[in-house]
Motif scaffolding. Structure first.
Motif, PDB file in Angstrom:
ATOM      1  N   ALA A  70       0.833  -1.206   0.000  1.00  0.00           N
ATOM      2  CA  ALA A  70       0.000   0.000   0.000  1.00  0.00           C
ATOM      3  C   ALA A  70       0.865   1.254   0.000  1.00  0.00           C
ATOM      4  CB  ALA A  70      -0.930  -0.012   1.212  1.00  0.00           C
ATOM      5  N   ALA A  71       1.941   1.245   0.799  1.00  0.00           N
ATOM      6  CA  ALA A  71       2.841   2.404   0.843  1.00  0.00           C
ATOM      7  C   ALA A  71       3.520   2.605  -0.504  1.00  0.00           C
ATOM      8  CB  ALA A  71       3.882   2.210   1.944  1.00  0.00           C
ATOM      9  N   TYR A  72       3.916   1.503  -1.139  1.00  0.00           N
ATOM     10  CA  TYR A  72       4.557   1.611  -2.448  1.00  0.00           C
ATOM     11  C   TYR A  72       3.569   2.121  -3.500  1.00  0.00           C
ATOM     12  CZ  TYR A  72       7.346   0.390  -6.548  1.00  0.00           C
ATOM     13  OH  TYR A  72       8.048   0.439  -7.721  1.00  0.00           O
ATOM     14  N   GLY A  73       2.318   1.685  -3.401  1.00  0.00           N
ATOM     15  CA  GLY A  73       1.297   2.179  -4.329  1.00  0.00           C
ATOM     16  C   GLY A  73       1.099   3.677  -4.192  1.00  0.00           C
ATOM     17  N   VAL A 106      12.789   5.579 -11.791  1.00  0.00           N
ATOM     18  CA  VAL A 106      11.381   5.949 -11.604  1.00  0.00           C
ATOM     19  C   VAL A 106      10.683   5.045 -10.599  1.00  0.00           C
ATOM     20  CG1 VAL A 106       9.135   6.069 -12.764  1.00  0.00           C
ATOM     21  CG2 VAL A 106      11.165   7.046 -13.856  1.00  0.00           C
ATOM     22  N   PHE A 107      10.982   3.749 -10.643  1.00  0.00           N
ATOM     23  CA  PHE A 107      10.259   2.798  -9.798  1.00  0.00           C
ATOM     24  C   PHE A 107      10.939   2.510  -8.464  1.00  0.00           C
ATOM     25  CE2 PHE A 107       8.427   1.898 -13.963  1.00  0.00           C
ATOM     26  CZ  PHE A 107       7.079   1.848 -13.642  1.00  0.00           C
ATOM     27  N   TYR A 108      12.202   2.916  -8.310  1.00  0.00           N
ATOM     28  CA  TYR A 108      12.856   2.684  -7.017  1.00  0.00           C
ATOM     29  C   TYR A 108      13.629   3.898  -6.507  1.00  0.00           C
ATOM     30  CZ  TYR A 108      16.087   1.069  -3.461  1.00  0.00           C
ATOM     31  OH  TYR A 108      16.803   0.963  -2.299  1.00  0.00           O
ATOM     32  N   SER A 109      14.604   4.362  -7.288  1.00  0.00           N
ATOM     33  CA  SER A 109      15.600   5.299  -6.766  1.00  0.00           C
ATOM     34  C   SER A 109      15.001   6.618  -6.319  1.00  0.00           C
ATOM     35  CB  SER A 109      16.681   5.549  -7.828  1.00  0.00           C
ATOM     36  OG  SER A 109      17.324   4.347  -8.164  1.00  0.00           O
ATOM     37  N   VAL A 110      14.073   7.187  -7.105  1.00  0.00           N
ATOM     38  CA  VAL A 110      13.514   8.483  -6.727  1.00  0.00           C
ATOM     39  C   VAL A 110      12.736   8.382  -5.421  1.00  0.00           C
ATOM     40  CG1 VAL A 110      11.339   8.234  -8.021  1.00  0.00           C
ATOM     41  CG2 VAL A 110      12.307  10.507  -7.607  1.00  0.00           C
ATOM     42  N   HIS A 111      12.092   7.246  -5.179  1.00  0.00           N
ATOM     43  CA  HIS A 111      11.338   7.069  -3.937  1.00  0.00           C
ATOM     44  C   HIS A 111      12.274   6.849  -2.752  1.00  0.00           C
ATOM     45  CE1 HIS A 111       7.893   6.852  -6.567  1.00  0.00           C
ATOM     46  NE2 HIS A 111       8.425   5.829  -7.201  1.00  0.00           N
TER      47      HIS A 111
END
Length: 603
Positions: free
Chosen positions: A29-32, A565-570
């Motif tokens: 949920a947090a990743y979404g 986009v899917f990992y590093s920026v977060h």
């Protein structure tokens, strides 16, 4: 670390400490929710820059223990020689002389050496100003922001891994030349059922990578000593080849082909264009000096040792290469040179001199080991600093307190490299492993100009950005005309026009845009001319590479963008929210005005 504690204390008196927020990866949920917020996070993080002070204090502190400052300029010269003088010169020289330059291959090596020296000067200014282990990644992060640094850094690490895997496999072949055994047929195990190109297991390549990985995990100083021993031995073999070439060679071969009826004569059989095309190919033999800049964090006196170490190693290698090229051209007429193994083949057919071919195989084997050692030292430090920035797992940034080396990054990349070297037949070394490195050199040339002429919050970046974009466009245009326009007067006029426009753009920028910073310790001379020439030459050399190289670069770049986009920026956004990253404006508030946050520049 005292500066770090002081700045933390200062900030705590002016504002409450940041409250930890939940990780973007704590649950699905947090990743979404993080993915839904990607657009805003990209806008906040992609262009975010750090300062040189942050890179040398808080960012470096994320590795835990400090790396030991045990290296001096002789160590750097030795590492530069070891990183550059590998197996490439034994392959590239024959192909460039036979297909492009002829006996003028010595001029190709001189031009390529000048190009390498100009890029090395750009690296040196950053390394002296900001002596950290991140090399080009750190330089681009403080200049163009997180995304540009991650894109170039990730491509550079992939180039290192594939290049090191290929070099490790080539060790098997060169060792066979040294002992007169077909090692590729007898020592590699063919596995039925695996696809072609992945079905030959090379246990010797695996062993070499594992041993080098253990060495660089143990100690940087001991690795440097081992490199000095291997490099000294390798240089002795190269000097032997040079002496044998001048002794056994004939000066007539510099102007007379073996087959006058089918080959052009003279020192420049392919003209000036052939000399430059040859320079583009042999330039790859100089790649390796950038790894020396990643050792800056372990240098005792960066302001003195780094300029001598980097520039001195490039100059010495250029001299050795020019002498090797001359000796080979004297040994064999250019149209009779063996494209694959020119030096070994020159002696293999000589009565009573076949043993020299074995000696050359031994020398090439030592060159492979030194090149592999320096490259694996460099790749681990790149990954370590990328880990400090939180765009990859922070575990990779840890420095072992006893060995004072980035053990986790070294071990991770060692396993990755060994796995590729074990299965994958990487027999194309030259073009496939060069495009990412040339792209990084191009970016560093732009970055040193931008950093010298733009001060955050004090000057407008647009005049400098306009100049860099214009000059790069002119360089691309010149390269396209050189590569695709038919020979003749029209081509010469177009190339001359591009040259005039480039010089005019440089002159206008030089007179109208003042420098915002002055180097405190060491800086690139003749700014912006030297970085501009470096930018042009790297674009020109990029234009000489083949289509598959650009396809590979596009594939890995696209993959890198997806990872960001899917990992590093977060991950970096979480680090900023939790106080792990500090904005430039905040860090600048803790330091005296007129300083680039401890970076060695004064505004």
């Amino acid at each position: 670390m005292e500066k770090v504690q002081l700045s933390n204390a200062t900030s705590s008196t002016s504002s409450p400490p940041p409250q930890p927020s939940s990780s973007s990866f704590s649950s699905l949920a947090a990743y979404g929710r993080a993915l839904a917020d990607t657009h805003r996070r990209l806008g906040r993080r992609a262009g975010s820059v750090t300062t040189s002070y942050e890179e040398m204090s808080r960012v470096r502190a994320r590795s835990g223990a400090d790396m030991a400052r045990s290296l001096r300029w002789p160590d750097l010269v030795g590492l530069g020689l070891g990183g550059m003088v590998g197996a490439g010169v034994f392959v590239a020289t024959g192909r460039a002389a036979r297909l492009y330059a002829g006996p003028a291959i010595v001029l190709s090596y001189a031009i390529a050496g000048l190009c390498a020296l100009l890029s090395a000067l750009c690296y040196t200014e950053f390394a002296v100003d900001m002596p950290v282990a991140g090399g080009a990644f750190s330089y681009l992060r403080v200049t163009f922001g997180e995304f540009a640094a991650f894109l170039t850094g990730a491509n550079l690490i992939m180039e290192y891994v594939f290049s090191n895997a290929a070099v490790a496999r080539s060790f098997t072949a060169y060792l066979g030349t040294a002992i007169s055994v077909d090692t590729t047929a007898k020592w590699r195990i063919t596995v039925v059922g695996l696809p072609e190109g992945f079905n030959q297991i090379d246990l010797l390549a695996l062993a070499v990578v594992v041993l080098v990985s253990i060495c660089i995990c143990y100690s940087t100083k001991e690795s440097s000593v081992l490199n000095m021993v291997l490099t000294a031995t390798h240089i002795a073999f190269i000097l032997f080849i040079i002496v044998m070439g001048f002794w056994r060679g004939d000066a007539r071969n510099l102007t007379h082909p073996a087959s006058p009826a089918g080959s052009k004569g003279g020192f420049l059989p392919y003209g000036i264009a052939g000399v430059f095309n040859g320079a583009a190919m042999v330039y790859l033999s100089y790649i390796g000096y950038d790894a020396v800049s990643t050792m800056a964090e372990e240098v005792r006196n960066p302001a003195r040792d780094i300029p001598i170490g980097v520039s001195g190693s490039v100059a010495l290698v250029a001299l050795l290469y020019c002498l090797m090229a001359t000796s080979m051209s004297m040994l064999v007429p250019y149209d009779a040179i063996d494209k694959e193994s020119p030096f070994s083949a020159a002696f293999r057919g000589s009565d009573g001199w076949g043993w020299v071919s074995n000696v050359i195989g031994v020398g090439a084997s030592f060159g492979i080991l030194t090149s592999l050692l320096v490259s694996m030292l460099g790749q681990a430090r790149y990954l370590c600093v990328i880990g400090r920035s939180s765009v990859v797992p922070a575990w990779l940034a840890r420095v072992h307190p006893e060995t004072a080396t980035p053990v986790n990054a070294s071990a991770f990349l060692g396993v990755f490299t060994a796995a590729i070297a074990l299965f994958t037949d990487l027999n194309v070394l030259l073009n496939l492993v060069s495009i990412g490195t040339l792209f990084v050199f191009y970016m560093v040339g732009n970055a040193v100009v931008y950093r010298r002429y733009v001060a955050v919050g004090a000057t407008s970046p647009w005049p400098t950005m306009s100049f860099l974009l214009s000059f790069s466009s002119i360089s691309v245009t010149f390269t396209l005309i050189w590569q695709f326009a038919p020979a003749g007067l029209a081509k010469a006029v177009l190339l001359g026009g591009c040259t005039v426009v480039a010089v005019a753009v440089l002159q206008v920028f030089y007179y109208l845009v003042p420098q915002a910073r002055k180097p405190e310790h060491w800086g690139v001379p003749l700014m912006p001319w030297i970085p501009a020439v470096s930018i042009f030459l790297n674009v020109f050399l990029l234009g000489s590479l083949d289509g598959p190289s650009f396809l590979r670069f596009a594939f890995f770049s696209a993959f890198t963008v997806l990872v960001y986009v899917f990992y590093s920026v977060h991950a970096s956004y979480d680090a900023e929210e939790n106080g792990g990253l500090v904005k430039v404006a905040e860090s600048m508030s803790h330091h005296p005005a007129g300083k680039d946050c401890g970076g060695g520049f004064q505004v």
